[in-house]
Each structure stands twice: as structure tokens, then as C-alpha cells.
Design an enzyme around this catalytic site. Structure first.
Site, PDB file in Angstrom:
ATOM      1  NE  ARG A  55      -6.269   1.637  -0.148  1.00 19.16           N
ATOM      2  CZ  ARG A  55      -6.240   2.856   0.378  1.00 19.16           C
ATOM      3  NH1 ARG A  55      -5.095   3.386   0.766  1.00 19.16           N
ATOM      4  NH2 ARG A  55      -7.357   3.546   0.511  1.00 19.16           N
TER       5      ARG A  55
ATOM      6  NE  ARG B 218     -10.642  12.264   4.023  1.00 20.31           N
ATOM      7  CZ  ARG B 218     -10.524  11.012   3.614  1.00 20.31           C
ATOM      8  NH1 ARG B 218     -11.207  10.587   2.562  1.00 20.31           N
ATOM      9  NH2 ARG B 218      -9.752  10.151   4.243  1.00 20.31           N
TER      10      ARG B 218
ATOM     11  CD  GLU C  13      -8.891  -1.337   4.040  1.00 20.75           C
ATOM     12  OE1 GLU C  13      -9.182  -0.717   3.000  1.00 20.75           O
ATOM     13  OE2 GLU C  13      -8.475  -0.779   5.084  1.00 20.75           O
TER      14      GLU C  13
ATOM     15  CG  HIS D   7     -13.173   3.188   2.922  1.00 19.74           C
ATOM     16  ND1 HIS D   7     -13.884   4.163   3.600  1.00 19.74           N
ATOM     17  CD2 HIS D   7     -11.865   3.530   3.047  1.00 19.74           C
ATOM     18  CE1 HIS D   7     -13.049   5.045   4.108  1.00 19.74           C
ATOM     19  NE2 HIS D   7     -11.815   4.683   3.787  1.00 19.74           N
TER      20      HIS D   7
ATOM     21  CG  ASN E  87      -1.881   1.149   1.270  1.00 20.50           C
ATOM     22  OD1 ASN E  87      -1.828   2.060   0.449  1.00 20.50           O
ATOM     23  ND2 ASN E  87      -2.768   1.141   2.245  1.00 20.50           N
TER      24      ASN E  87
END
Length: 408
Positions: free
Chosen positions: A102, A252, A395, A191, A8
Site C-alpha cells: 500500500r 481531522r 483493502e 481510500h 502496509n
């Protein structure tokens, strides 16, 4: 015994895990960071089997750290290889059979794990316009990894892929059709790797087939999103063209009247760059309370801080709104799962998010919710019509699984 290396990559760092292809056990993990700075940092953790004091099987970890100049990602991969050679496990004993990467944005082009070729790299680069903070960094990691491991397949697993099952009604924005098509403006969702993993884990835990199962998955971390899953497929999700839309997040804003941006551009003389920084870095919990970590927010609520209380209330209000909307979209719900850093570790968030949904058969048992145990666990009352679960996400394991689907 073969393994899958999962990567990642960010713009100045990359994380990795080495996962046994047969047992799915994590053999090692690491972080190479501060790439391009005067002094970089590398952390490498080896996971080994063993037994606890009672003789039961247990995993033991040893972490090794180094500080050294790391000028670019290619050098970073050399540092990673040196860590495997010096600290283990040996890549000769556990040779990588593939590398899974990823990649944040696959646009409408990629809807499944994809073997990386020169053409795929070009496509990932072209999609950088939709994810300028992520895709270029993902691509740096891909190129460095292909240099380090030139003789094995590399597979891209896209955050957006799981949401390619959204209907046109779900992914279309109500703006000028020709303009939207010309600039690829639509909902993509993110996601997806986590939502897919958690949905499948929840179904398996309950002993239910994905077919016919109506699920809502809350992935609540510093970035946060919620997805409605029906028959194992994403039918609605909160993030949109970018990971900015939807829930209140650490820094955010989530959902916002777009006219707010026009108003601030006119009245506060904010540029596009200013607005981008505002919405991504100075909003959410950070913007409301001055801190982005939910643990600090909850502590502030418990000590009576007004800013923290308001931030928490806004966060919960948005969660409830999405839960209600997704129950309507699904025509009811069978299971609700919480995952990621906040979802797995913040009992107060879980309880408050579902506190008003008793009319739909949804409830949280206070004792179960307060327990801190590993693995999947129910937090709904015994015999409740809707199962509420805490499901740890993984993940990296999902990326490894999808990588092996492509490479065999």
C-alpha cells in the site's frame, strides 16, 4: 500453492497479510510495531480451516505475540519471517509469489498498480512532499521487504490511483493556475483501494453491471471519505490534495474556510506546524467532544452530553451535505454503500445520514439496519428504488488482486 504477501507500512510499524493466490483466503496476518523504540512488539495471527460444533466449515485463529527490540523495518521483517517459521503457516508450503505494498500518494504519475523498480522508488520518494506522513513510511517498508524477498516482484498499489478518472472540473482548485501547476496542487483523493473494492462488491451483490450503475460509497473510519462512482469509475471524491479535506473525521477537521487558518495565524500566533497539528490531531470529533471514537460519541449522545451531541450533529450534517451533492453530480443514485469501522458498525450514523433523503427514494429499514451480521447486507426497505448496503471492505484483498494483475 502460492500466496501474496500484502504490506502496509507506517513510520514505526507495519501490518501484513498472507493471502492465498488461488482461494483468496487469508492465511495469516500480523502487526510489527514500536519499531525503533527500546522494546518493540510483534503480533502474528494464523488462520486455519476447521469445523464448528455442528460440523459446518469454520475458520479458527491463533495469535502469537512477542516483545523484543526491533531497531528498524529490516529487523521487523526478520521478526515477521521468524513468526512464519515458528508459528506458521510455512512459507515453503505457501511461497509468496509477489509482495503488494500500500502506498498512499501516487500523485498524477501512478494510476494503476505498478511494478516497483529503483525508478519507482525515486518517484514515491519525490511524492513525499504531498504526503510527508505516509510516503516515506511506505518507502521504508518497500525497501525492507525487497531486502527480505529479493527474488520475487514487488508491486505498489496507490490509494490515489482509483481517483485518476476524475475530470478536470472535479480535481481542479480555483487558485492561480501557474502556482497550482508548479506545486502540483489539485484534488487527488484517497481510500481509493477501498472505494474500488466496495463499489465492485456492491455491484456483484446486486447482480448489476458496473456500466450504467450510479453509486455513492461512504468509507467511514477514523479517517473518512465519500466517493461518487459512475460506470465503475470515480467521478467525485471528498478528500483532496491531502486526506484532510471533506468529511468530519476522528481527529481531522474536514472542510474548513481557509481563512480560518489565516485568522488563527494572526490572532492566536499559531505557526504552520501548530496549524498542521490542530487540523490533523486536535480537530474533528476529538476537537468537538474530546474523544475520537464514534462509539464514545454515540454513548455520549444517548446519555445527553451536549458536546457529544453537537459533535454527532456536525458529523451527520456533513454526511448529508455530501450525499445530496453527489446525487446531483451523478444525476441520481442506484446504490449507497457504507463501509469501514464506523460505516459497518454504527447503525445510528447510517440511519441519520440518510434520514432526509426520502425524496430521492432513499430509506433505511430500522430492523435491517440494527442487525449485526457478517458480510454484505441490505439495510434499505424491501423493494426500495435505491439499494442501501453495508459492505465490509477488504483493502488487503484488493491489493492482493491488483498485485496479481501485474505479476500474473
Amino acid at each position: 500453492m502460492g500466496a501474496v504477501l500484502v504490506v502496509n507500512s507506517g513510520s514505526s510499524s507495519f501490518k501484513y497479510q498472507l493471502i492465498d493466490a488461488d482461494t483468496e483466503r487469508r492465511l495469516a496476518s500480523g502487526l510489527v510495531e514500536r519499531i525503533g523504540e527500546d522494546m518493540g512488539h510483534a503480533s502474528h495471527t494464523v488462520t486455519g480451516g476447521g469445523a464448528d460444533q455442528a460440523g459446518a466449515p469454520a475458520l479458527h485463529e491463533a495469535t502469537y505475540e512477542r516483545d523484543l527490540p526491533i531497531p528498524d523495518h529490516t529487523a521487523g521483517f526478520r521478526v515477521m519471517l521468524e513468526a512464519f517459521a515458528q508459528d506458521g503457516p510455512s512459507l515453503e508450503a505457501h511461497p509468496p509469489v509477489a509482495v503488494g505494498h500500500r502506498v498512499v500518494h501516487g500523485g498524477a504519475r501512478f494510476f494503476e498498480p505498478t511494478l516497483i523498480t529503483a525508478l519507482v522508488e525515486i518517484n514515491i520518494d519525490e511524492l513525499s512532499v504531498l504526503a510527508p506522513l505516509h510516503n516515506p513510511a511506505n518507502l521504508q517498508g518497500i525497501r525492507a521487504a525487497r531486502t527480505a524477498f529479493p527474488d520475487i516482484p514487488h508491486v505498489a498499489v496507490f490509494d490515489t490511483a482509483f481517483h485518476q478518472t476524475l475530470s478536470p472540473a472535479a480535481y481542479t482548485y480555483a487558485i492561480d493556475k501557474d502556482l497550482a501547476e508548479a506545486h502540483r496542487v489539485r484534488r487527488y483523493g484517497f481510500h481509493g483501494t477501498s472505494h474500488k473494492f466496495v463499489g465492485e462488491q456492491a455491484a456483484a451483490y446486486l447482480g448489476r453491471d458496473l456500466e450504467g450503475l450510479r453509486q455513492i460509497v461512504f468509507h467511514l473510519g477514523n479517517g473518512a471519505s465519500v466517493t461518487a462512482i459512475k460506470d465503475g469509475r470515480s467521478v467525485e471524491t471528498s478528500m483532496g490534495l491531502t486526506p484532510l479535506e471533506g468529511l468530519v473525521m476522528g481527529t481531522r477537521s474536514g472542510d474548513l474556510d481557509p481563512a480560518v487558518l489565516l485568522h488563527l495565524a494572526r490572532r492566536a500566533d499559531l505557526s504552520i506546524a501548530d496549524l498542521d497539528a490542530l487540523l490533523n490531531k486536535r480537530s474533528g470529533l476529538q476537537g468537538l467532544a474530546g474523544v475520537s471514537d464514534m462509539r464514545d460519541i454515540v454513548a455520549g449522545v444517548e446519555s445527553g452530553e451536549d458536546a457529544a451531541t453537537l459533535a454527532f450533529d456536525v458529523y451527520i450534517h456533513r454526511l448529508r451535505a455530501y450525499a445530496g451533492a453527489y446525487i446531483a453530480q451523478l444525476g441520481g443514485v442506484d446504490v449507497i454503500s457504507f463501509t469501514a469501522g464506523v460505516g459497518e458498525n454504527a447503525p445510528r450514523v447510517r440511519a441519520e445520514a440518510l434520514a432526509t433523503l426520502g425524496f430521492a427514494g432513499i430509506g433505511v429499514d430500522p430492523r435491517r439496519n440494527a442487525e449485526r451480521v457478517r458480510g454484505i447486507r441490505p439495510i434499505s426497505p424491501e423493494g426500495a428504488p435505491v439499494a442501501v448496503l453495508v459492505v465490509p471492505t477488504d483493502e488487503e484483498l484488493e491489493i492482493a488482486r491488483q498485485t496479481l494483475l501485474v505479476t500474473g
